[in-house]
Design an enzyme around this catalytic site. Structure first.
Site, PDB file in Angstrom:
ATOM      1  N   TRP A 178       3.917   0.667   9.363  1.00 55.95           N
ATOM      2  CA  TRP A 178       4.480   1.965   8.972  1.00 55.95           C
ATOM      3  C   TRP A 178       5.987   1.964   9.221  1.00 55.95           C
ATOM      4  O   TRP A 178       6.450   2.209  10.333  1.00 55.95           O
ATOM      5  CB  TRP A 178       3.809   3.092   9.766  1.00 55.95           C
ATOM      6  CG  TRP A 178       2.381   3.263   9.370  1.00 55.95           C
ATOM      7  CD1 TRP A 178       1.920   4.006   8.332  1.00 55.95           C
ATOM      8  CD2 TRP A 178       1.222   2.693   9.998  1.00 55.95           C
ATOM      9  NE1 TRP A 178       0.554   3.919   8.257  1.00 55.95           N
ATOM     10  CE2 TRP A 178       0.098   3.114   9.262  1.00 55.95           C
ATOM     11  CE3 TRP A 178       1.025   1.844  11.094  1.00 55.95           C
ATOM     12  CZ2 TRP A 178      -1.207   2.745   9.593  1.00 55.95           C
ATOM     13  CZ3 TRP A 178      -0.262   1.471  11.428  1.00 55.95           C
ATOM     14  CH2 TRP A 178      -1.364   1.920  10.672  1.00 55.95           C
ATOM     15  N   ARG A 208       8.223   7.067   4.419  1.00 56.67           N
ATOM     16  CA  ARG A 208       8.277   5.646   4.767  1.00 56.67           C
ATOM     17  C   ARG A 208       9.660   5.117   4.453  1.00 56.67           C
ATOM     18  O   ARG A 208      10.198   5.366   3.370  1.00 56.67           O
ATOM     19  CB  ARG A 208       7.244   4.835   3.968  1.00 56.67           C
ATOM     20  CG  ARG A 208       5.807   5.296   4.139  1.00 56.67           C
ATOM     21  CD  ARG A 208       5.044   4.515   5.188  1.00 56.67           C
ATOM     22  NE  ARG A 208       3.747   5.134   5.441  1.00 56.67           N
ATOM     23  CZ  ARG A 208       2.590   4.671   4.974  1.00 56.67           C
ATOM     24  NH1 ARG A 208       2.564   3.573   4.256  1.00 56.67           N
ATOM     25  NH2 ARG A 208       1.463   5.303   5.253  1.00 56.67           N
ATOM     26  N   GLN A 266      -0.125  12.496   1.259  1.00 57.71           N
ATOM     27  CA  GLN A 266      -1.433  11.940   1.592  1.00 57.71           C
ATOM     28  C   GLN A 266      -2.446  13.070   1.750  1.00 57.71           C
ATOM     29  O   GLN A 266      -2.083  14.217   2.015  1.00 57.71           O
ATOM     30  CB  GLN A 266      -1.369  11.170   2.918  1.00 57.71           C
ATOM     31  CG  GLN A 266      -0.742   9.797   2.795  1.00 57.71           C
ATOM     32  CD  GLN A 266      -0.889   8.972   4.058  1.00 57.71           C
ATOM     33  OE1 GLN A 266      -1.046   9.512   5.154  1.00 57.71           O
ATOM     34  NE2 GLN A 266      -0.822   7.656   3.911  1.00 57.71           N
TER      35      GLN A 266
HETATM   36  N1  PHE Z   1      -3.232   6.493   7.864  1.00 57.96           N
HETATM   37  C1  PHE Z   1      -3.579   5.344   7.076  1.00 57.96           C
HETATM   38  C2  PHE Z   1      -2.361   4.942   6.230  1.00 57.96           C
HETATM   39  O1  PHE Z   1      -1.434   5.702   6.119  1.00 57.96           O
HETATM   40  C3  PHE Z   1      -4.763   5.620   6.177  1.00 57.96           C
HETATM   41  C4  PHE Z   1      -6.028   5.815   6.947  1.00 57.96           C
HETATM   42  C5  PHE Z   1      -6.396   7.082   7.327  1.00 57.96           C
HETATM   43  C6  PHE Z   1      -6.836   4.738   7.262  1.00 57.96           C
HETATM   44  C7  PHE Z   1      -7.568   7.283   8.040  1.00 57.96           C
HETATM   45  C8  PHE Z   1      -8.008   4.925   7.971  1.00 57.96           C
HETATM   46  C9  PHE Z   1      -8.371   6.177   8.345  1.00 57.96           C
HETATM   47  O2  PHE Z   1      -2.284   3.868   5.696  1.00 57.96           O
END
Ligand code: PHE
Length: 334
Positions: free
Chosen positions: A152, A203, A217
């Protein structure tokens, strides 16, 4: 005196004959202007013998006042008249089309997604875009210096700017995913529950047709007794069937996210191609421990997907940057 009387007569005539403001103004200048006829008389008074001046002076002054009043009155009259003459509404003309706005394609899809989950008894909650290190990372089993943090790319906020806001929860940042809301929600609610969390994430990345520095998201979290991946499969397959309005082929691939175990990635088949559509998995026991849930008592699944990705598939958009371009040629197609 005769001159004054003549002047009065012709002035009155011209005032009443004036059919427009321009005509009236011309007449006013002719009599009362700097070189107007009455003005000249008034100015020449000083050359008259005292006796005559005493007689004519007041008469001329009186006439000046009278004329001024008449000009004003007439001017008001003409103004209302011209106003009333203007056609305020011409009902014979074709109507003007009033442009009304509409929702942005991303807002539309987000609303659809919310409604589908609401119909499946999920609640919709939202959280802060400015997060702290603890909620965005540590509590999700991504400790400092853990290589998983590299997944991230983070916009860190300058400590000096946010000094007042820094707490035990570490440095401030722009949330890199909606997963910190898993923690915030569990910190303040008891299971069982099921929620989705739509929201903007950030990001620190180069942009291209499939990457933006900010996007949306939809996080999902369901916690209860005896929840398993089978429950996740059912919910998510139901969701996509409703979202695309038809049967869909799914593929589940093992994957790694520090806050789930096991972790999966879900693909759907679209036009004979497999498209990765979300990350998901069973909530990691370390995550439950961060929020003081007993991992022997509770299980849950979590998932996260990109709103842009779903919108691009549904509307066949091939460049994510179009959503933020502000280009009406694009926006008006929805
Ligand atoms: N937070 C993760 C991402 O941004 C996605 C994710 C959410 C994966 C919940 C597993 C469970 O890539």
């Amino acid at each position: 005196m005769i001159q004054i009387q003549e002047l009065k007569k012709s002035a009155l005539k011209e005032i009443s004959a004036a059919g427009s403001l321009e005509e009236l103004e011309k007449a006013e200048i002719k009599y009362l202007g700097r070189k107007g006829e009455l003005t000249l008389i008034l100015r020449s008074l000083k050359d008259l013998p005292v006796e005559e001046r005493k007689k004519i002076g007041p008469l001329a002054q009186q006439l000046k006042k009278e004329l001024e009043e008449l000009f004003n009155k007439k001017s008001e009259e003409l103004k209302t008249k011209t106003y009333n003459l203007k056609p305020v509404l011409d009902i014979t003309k074709p109507g003007k089309k009033i442009k009304i706005g509409h929702l942005h394609p991303l807002s539309k899809i987000e609303e659809e997604i919310r409604n589908i989950f609401l119909s499946m008894n999920f609640s919709v909650v939202e959280g802060p875009e400015i997060e702290d290190e603890y909620h965005n990372f540590d509590a999700l089993n991504i400790p400092k210096d853990h290589p998983a943090r590299d997944a991230w790319n983070t916009f860190w906020l300058k400590l000096t700017d946010y000094k007042r806001q820094t707490t035990n929860d570490g440095r401030k940042l722009l949330r890199t995913h909606t997963s910190p809301m898993q923690i915030r929600y569990m910190e303040t609610h008891n299971p069982p529950f099921q929620i989705i969390v739509p929201g903007r994430v950030f990001r620190y990345e180069a942009t291209d047709a499939s990457h933006e520095i900010n996007f949306y998201q939809i996080e999902g979290l369901m916690v209860g007794k005896d929840i398993s991946l089978a429950n996740f499969k059912f919910i998510i397959e139901e969701f996509f069937k409703k979202f695309f309005g038809r049967e869909i082929e799914f593929r589940y691939r093992p994957s790694y996210f520090p806050f789930v175990e096991p972790g999966v990635e879900v693909d759907i088949k679209f036009k004979n191609k497999w498209l990765e559509i979300m990350g998901a998995g069973m909530v990691h026991r370390k995550v439950f421990e961060s929020v003081k849930y007993n991992p022997y008592e509770w299980q849950g699944f979590a998932f996260g997907m990109s709103l842009e990705r779903l919108t691009m598939i549904k509307y066949k958009v091939d460049d994510i940057r179009l959503f933020y371009s502000g280009d009406l040629r694009f926006i008006n197609q929805f």
